[in-house]
Motif scaffolding. Structure first.
Motif, PDB file in Angstrom:
ATOM      1  N   GLY A   1      30.102  74.000  61.087  1.00 18.16           N
ATOM      2  CA  GLY A   1      29.198  74.686  62.111  1.00 18.16           C
ATOM      3  C   GLY A   1      28.495  73.534  63.046  1.00 18.16           C
ATOM      4  N   TYR A   2      28.901  72.280  62.877  1.00 18.22           N
ATOM      5  CA  TYR A   2      28.356  71.350  63.617  1.00 18.22           C
ATOM      6  C   TYR A   2      29.250  70.672  64.788  1.00 18.22           C
ATOM      7  CZ  TYR A   2      24.354  71.696  60.835  1.00 18.22           C
ATOM      8  OH  TYR A   2      22.979  72.402  60.033  1.00 18.22           O
ATOM      9  N   ASP A   3      30.047  69.522  64.276  1.00 16.36           N
ATOM     10  CA  ASP A   3      30.676  68.856  65.214  1.00 16.36           C
ATOM     11  C   ASP A   3      32.157  68.527  64.654  1.00 16.36           C
ATOM     12  OD1 ASP A   3      30.889  67.680  67.411  1.00 16.36           O
ATOM     13  OD2 ASP A   3      30.394  65.639  66.562  1.00 16.36           O
ATOM     14  N   ARG A   4      32.877  69.782  64.351  1.00 17.87           N
ATOM     15  CA  ARG A   4      34.292  69.626  64.108  1.00 17.87           C
ATOM     16  C   ARG A   4      34.958  70.360  65.307  1.00 17.87           C
ATOM     17  NH1 ARG A   4      33.976  70.212  57.636  1.00 17.87           N
ATOM     18  NH2 ARG A   4      33.696  67.996  57.020  1.00 17.87           N
ATOM     19  N   LEU A   5      36.414  69.904  65.046  1.00 15.55           N
ATOM     20  CA  LEU A   5      37.002  70.650  66.031  1.00 15.55           C
ATOM     21  C   LEU A   5      38.040  71.528  65.591  1.00 15.55           C
ATOM     22  CD1 LEU A   5      38.543  70.555  68.990  1.00 15.55           C
ATOM     23  CD2 LEU A   5      39.896  68.790  68.225  1.00 15.55           C
ATOM     24  N   CYS A   6      37.946  72.775  65.862  1.00 12.11           N
ATOM     25  CA  CYS A   6      38.632  73.776  65.296  1.00 12.11           C
ATOM     26  C   CYS A   6      39.811  74.354  66.123  1.00 12.11           C
ATOM     27  CB  CYS A   6      37.575  74.883  64.829  1.00 12.11           C
ATOM     28  SG  CYS A   6      36.372  74.522  63.634  1.00 12.11           S
ATOM     29  N   PHE A   7      40.880  74.738  65.683  1.00 17.05           N
ATOM     30  CA  PHE A   7      41.789  75.399  66.169  1.00 17.05           C
ATOM     31  C   PHE A   7      42.157  76.863  66.065  1.00 17.05           C
ATOM     32  CE2 PHE A   7      42.523  70.786  65.245  1.00 17.05           C
ATOM     33  CZ  PHE A   7      42.758  70.349  66.684  1.00 17.05           C
ATOM     34  N   ASN A   8      42.225  77.540  66.995  1.00 16.99           N
ATOM     35  CA  ASN A   8      42.702  79.002  66.868  1.00 16.99           C
ATOM     36  C   ASN A   8      43.958  79.221  66.395  1.00 16.99           C
ATOM     37  OD1 ASN A   8      39.993  79.342  67.697  1.00 16.99           O
ATOM     38  ND2 ASN A   8      40.271  79.571  69.941  1.00 16.99           N
ATOM     39  N   ASP A   9      44.854  78.323  66.660  1.00 15.78           N
ATOM     40  CA  ASP A   9      46.195  78.781  66.494  1.00 15.78           C
ATOM     41  C   ASP A   9      46.765  78.689  64.843  1.00 15.78           C
ATOM     42  OD1 ASP A   9      46.099  76.197  66.503  1.00 15.78           O
ATOM     43  OD2 ASP A   9      48.064  75.841  67.471  1.00 15.78           O
ATOM     44  N   ILE A  10      45.878  78.458  63.920  1.00 16.55           N
ATOM     45  CA  ILE A  10      46.037  78.582  62.642  1.00 16.55           C
ATOM     46  C   ILE A  10      44.710  79.091  61.878  1.00 16.55           C
ATOM     47  CG2 ILE A  10      47.323  76.549  62.416  1.00 16.55           C
ATOM     48  CD1 ILE A  10      45.053  74.587  61.460  1.00 16.55           C
ATOM     49  N   PRO A  11      44.911  79.936  60.908  1.00 17.70           N
ATOM     50  CA  PRO A  11      43.920  80.825  60.549  1.00 17.70           C
ATOM     51  C   PRO A  11      42.897  79.913  59.719  1.00 17.70           C
ATOM     52  CG  PRO A  11      45.995  80.882  58.994  1.00 17.70           C
ATOM     53  CD  PRO A  11      46.354  80.118  60.281  1.00 17.70           C
ATOM     54  N   PRO A  12      41.547  80.556  59.835  1.00 14.18           N
ATOM     55  CA  PRO A  12      40.366  79.593  58.820  1.00 14.18           C
ATOM     56  C   PRO A  12      40.801  80.099  57.341  1.00 14.18           C
ATOM     57  CG  PRO A  12      39.479  81.466  60.362  1.00 14.18           C
ATOM     58  CD  PRO A  12      40.984  81.490  60.642  1.00 14.18           C
ATOM     59  N   PRO A  13      40.046  79.351  56.558  1.00 13.95           N
ATOM     60  CA  PRO A  13      39.203  78.362  56.632  1.00 13.95           C
ATOM     61  C   PRO A  13      39.263  76.904  57.063  1.00 13.95           C
ATOM     62  CG  PRO A  13      39.253  78.991  54.412  1.00 13.95           C
ATOM     63  CD  PRO A  13      40.375  79.638  55.199  1.00 13.95           C
ATOM     64  N   LEU A  14      40.666  76.584  56.425  1.00 11.57           N
ATOM     65  CA  LEU A  14      41.049  75.377  56.873  1.00 11.57           C
ATOM     66  C   LEU A  14      41.574  75.055  58.245  1.00 11.57           C
ATOM     67  CD1 LEU A  14      41.969  74.366  53.220  1.00 11.57           C
ATOM     68  CD2 LEU A  14      40.036  73.808  54.239  1.00 11.57           C
ATOM     69  N   ASN A  15      41.081  74.975  59.338  1.00 10.74           N
ATOM     70  CA  ASN A  15      41.619  74.745  60.605  1.00 10.74           C
ATOM     71  C   ASN A  15      40.709  74.073  61.454  1.00 10.74           C
ATOM     72  OD1 ASN A  15      39.171  76.634  60.771  1.00 10.74           O
ATOM     73  ND2 ASN A  15      40.026  77.671  62.787  1.00 10.74           N
ATOM     74  N   CYS A  16      39.938  73.091  60.770  1.00 12.62           N
ATOM     75  CA  CYS A  16      39.085  72.168  61.724  1.00 12.62           C
ATOM     76  C   CYS A  16      39.465  70.773  61.290  1.00 12.62           C
ATOM     77  CB  CYS A  16      37.624  72.537  61.666  1.00 12.62           C
ATOM     78  SG  CYS A  16      37.237  74.045  62.134  1.00 12.62           S
ATOM     79  N   ILE A  17      39.155  69.763  62.302  1.00  9.11           N
ATOM     80  CA  ILE A  17      39.272  68.516  61.935  1.00  9.11           C
ATOM     81  C   ILE A  17      37.890  67.749  62.234  1.00  9.11           C
ATOM     82  CG2 ILE A  17      41.612  68.185  62.010  1.00  9.11           C
ATOM     83  CD1 ILE A  17      41.408  67.014  64.625  1.00  9.11           C
ATOM     84  N   ASP A  18      37.558  66.621  61.704  1.00  9.02           N
ATOM     85  CA  ASP A  18      36.773  65.670  62.026  1.00  9.02           C
ATOM     86  C   ASP A  18      36.888  65.356  63.381  1.00  9.02           C
ATOM     87  OD1 ASP A  18      34.897  65.891  59.654  1.00  9.02           O
ATOM     88  OD2 ASP A  18      35.889  64.438  58.801  1.00  9.02           O
ATOM     89  N   LYS A  19      36.042  64.969  64.226  1.00 16.37           N
ATOM     90  CA  LYS A  19      36.496  64.659  65.627  1.00 16.37           C
ATOM     91  C   LYS A  19      36.324  63.197  65.627  1.00 16.37           C
ATOM     92  CE  LYS A  19      34.214  68.360  68.417  1.00 16.37           C
ATOM     93  NZ  LYS A  19      33.130  68.686  69.268  1.00 16.37           N
TER      94      LYS A  19
END
Length: 159
Positions: free
Chosen positions: A100-118
């Protein structure tokens, strides 16, 4: 030399050789491309492990591997005017949930594990006006038409 000082010398020599070997090995590690994510408007993200440390090595790696990236991953995907931006992100601990803050999330893979630390380590962009620009922690560099790479300097000086 006493036995104790010889022992200390050999231990210090062994530690120094270990450090030297590690420093020699670090830049020789293969760069691991974990994933590639395309976004709209010519933007792409490449998730990497073991990316080079120095600006020179990062730019050199790009120049050496840009054709491989195009053939294998279709990177870059430029807009009609030729512009594109590719950002290289350290993969770190892998995909995570959106905090909910500062991770980069990718729409081409399903959540919940679709973000990385910037943790951007390098980017390459191209535009009609500026040509190819490399961005690192230490600055921006421009690829000249003759192949030279020139570091940007501050354009404005306040007096």
């Amino acid at each position: 030399m006493t036995a104790k000082s010889k022992k200390t010398f050999y231990v210090l020599l062994l530690v120094a050789l270990g450090i030297f070997g590690y420093c020699f090995w670090l830049p020789l590690r293969p760069i691991d491309i974990v994933a590639v994510h395309h976004r709209e408007y010519g933007f792409s993200s490449i998730l990497v492990r073991n990316f080079p440390f120095t600006d020179k090595d990062k730019i050199g790696w790009w120049l050496k591997n840009k054709d491989m990236l195009k053939g294998k991953y279709d990177i870059p995907k430029p807009e009609k005017d030729g512009s594109f931006t590719i950002t290289f992100w350290l993969f770190g601990e892998g995909y995570k949930e959106n905090d909910g803050y500062d991770r980069l999330c990718f729409n081409d893979i399903p959540p919940p594990l679709n973000c990385i630390d910037k943790d951007a380590v390098f980017s390459v962009s191209n535009s009609k006006n500026l040509g190819t620009i490399f961005t690192t922690y230490d600055g921006k560099y421009q690829l000249q038409k003759n192949g030279d790479i020139v570091k940007f300097t501050d354009e404005f000086e306040f007096k």
